[in-house]
Design an enzyme around this catalytic site. Sequence first.
Site, PDB file in Angstrom:
ATOM      1  N   GLU A 153       0.033  -6.168 -10.196  1.00  0.00           N
ATOM      2  CA  GLU A 153       1.215  -6.883  -9.684  1.00  0.00           C
ATOM      3  C   GLU A 153       0.866  -8.236  -9.078  1.00  0.00           C
ATOM      4  OE1 GLU A 153      -0.340  -4.433  -8.222  1.00  0.00           O
ATOM      5  OE2 GLU A 153      -0.256  -4.619  -6.038  1.00  0.00           O
ATOM      6  N   CYS A 156      -5.013   0.695  -6.799  1.00  0.00           N
ATOM      7  CA  CYS A 156      -5.872   0.464  -5.629  1.00  0.00           C
ATOM      8  C   CYS A 156      -6.067   1.763  -4.841  1.00  0.00           C
ATOM      9  CB  CYS A 156      -5.308  -0.664  -4.770  1.00  0.00           C
ATOM     10  SG  CYS A 156      -6.512  -1.318  -3.600  1.00  0.00           S
ATOM     11  N   HIS A 196      -5.113  -5.099  -8.692  1.00  0.00           N
ATOM     12  CA  HIS A 196      -3.667  -5.178  -8.462  1.00  0.00           C
ATOM     13  C   HIS A 196      -2.991  -5.881  -9.631  1.00  0.00           C
ATOM     14  CE1 HIS A 196      -3.515  -3.743  -4.293  1.00  0.00           C
ATOM     15  NE2 HIS A 196      -4.749  -4.208  -4.233  1.00  0.00           N
TER      16      HIS A 196
END
Lengths: 189, 253
Positions: free
Chosen positions: A171, A76, A169
Site C-alpha cells: 500500500e 508486515c 507494504h
Amino acid sequence: MIAIVKYNAGNVTSVKNAIERLGFECIVTDNSEELQQADKVIFPGVGEASSAMAYLKEKELDEVIKNLKQPFLGICLGMQLMCDYSEEGNIDCLGIFKTKVKKFPPLDLVPQMGWNSIIQNGKENENEDVYFVHSYYAEVCEETIATCNYVLNFSAALQKDNFYGVQFHPEKSGKIGEEILYKFLILNF
Amino acid sequence: MLKKRIIPCLDIKDGKTVKGVNFEGLIDAGSPVELAKRYADEGADELVFLDITATIEKRKTLADLVEVIAKEINIPFTVGGGINSLEEAATLILRGADKVSLNSSAVKRPELIQEIAGQFGSQCVVVAIDTKFTNGEWKVFVSGGRIETDLKTVDWAKKVEALGAGEILLTSMNSDGTKNGFEKSVLKEVIQVVNIPVIASGGAGSKEHFKEVFEETNVSAALAASVFHFGEISIPDLKMYLKMNNISIRTTL
C-alpha cells in the site's frame, strides 16, 4: 467484498485507501461472519506481536483466520503473526507458515526502513523495489516465495494454499505495490 | 539492497503549497496533493509536508489535507510543523500520515517523542533538528532557526534516539537556502553517535551535491525543496545520475 481485519495493531487507513484507489470496496471488521463471507481478507499490521496475538485470541479471531478458505493476505506484522513464533514478546503465533520471526542483529540500522529489491527464483527484480519498515523478519522457509536481503536473507513473501504474506507494504510501494495488491484482489479460486 | 531515499519537501500554508512551482501540466500549482502526486509518479521515495500556517485553524486544515493526501498518494509521507501534543500527532497518523516530524516541540518537551513512539512505534516519529555552527560547535536552534538553545547537536541527537525517535532529519542552517551543498561535517558527527537513519537537509543545489552527500556520509536519505519545486533538478534525472554513479538508488520503469 474485501474485508480488512480490525484489531489493535496498526493503522488500517493506508491499506483501505490503497484498495479504494484500485476501485474496490472494502470493510474493516472484526466480526467473524463478515470475515468468513468476504471474497478476500487482508490482515494489515503495524505494532507489537505479543499484544496483537493476545487481542486476536481474546476475540477468537485466531481460529477464524486459520480456517478461512478465501485468499488471505497478511502485511508486515500481519505476515509475521501468520508464522509459528515471534521473538517479539516471545509469542506463539498462528502457525500458518512454518517459520520463526526474529529480530535483526544490530549489524546495520534497525529497523530496515526504505525501499529494497526482492529476489524471486534467484533473480533480483530490478526497478521493482518495495517499501519496508521492520525490526523483525521471518526466516526463509519452504513457504517463502520471495526473499529480500538486509543484514541477511529473509522472507519478503510467503505463500501456503490460500494464505499469502508480505513483509513489505504494498500500500506504500508506489505503482509496483498497487500492481501486487491488484493481483491479489483479482485472485480467483 | 536497501536504497538511498530522495525526499522532496513541500511547505504548506493554509492548505496550499507556499513556494511557487513551475511544473507544466499541474491543474493547480498551489495544490499540495497535485504536486505530491507528481513527485510520487516521478519516483520520489517519500514526501515531507511541513505546515507553516500560523493560525489556530491550522490543525483542522492540516488534518483534512492529510486525509486527502493519504487517499491519493501511494508512497510514505511525513507531516510536520507545530505538532505539540500526542493528541495532535495521533490525529494526523490516524488520518493517514505515515510519520510525524517534531522540532521545537520536542526540545521544549522531550517526553513527547516517547509518548508518540510508545503509542504508534518509533517508525512513526521523525525528529527534525535545525543546527548551526556557532562559537566553534554545532548547536540546536528552534523556532524556525531563530532561537539558539543550549543543546549541542550530537547530544540532542543521542537523546532523541534514546527517547524513541525513529529517524533524524538534520537541517544545517548554515547551508539551507545557499545551494552550496549539504553540510557533511555535522551529518558525519551525528551519524557516528546514533543508530537510526539520518536524513540530510539544507543546501541542495545540484545533482553533484546529492552524489557527494551519499558518497561521503552514511545518510539514509536526502531532502530538498526548491530545487525540485522550481524544476532545477528533475527527480528521474537525479536518480538516473546517482545510479550511474553507483549510488544505491531506486528506479522504476
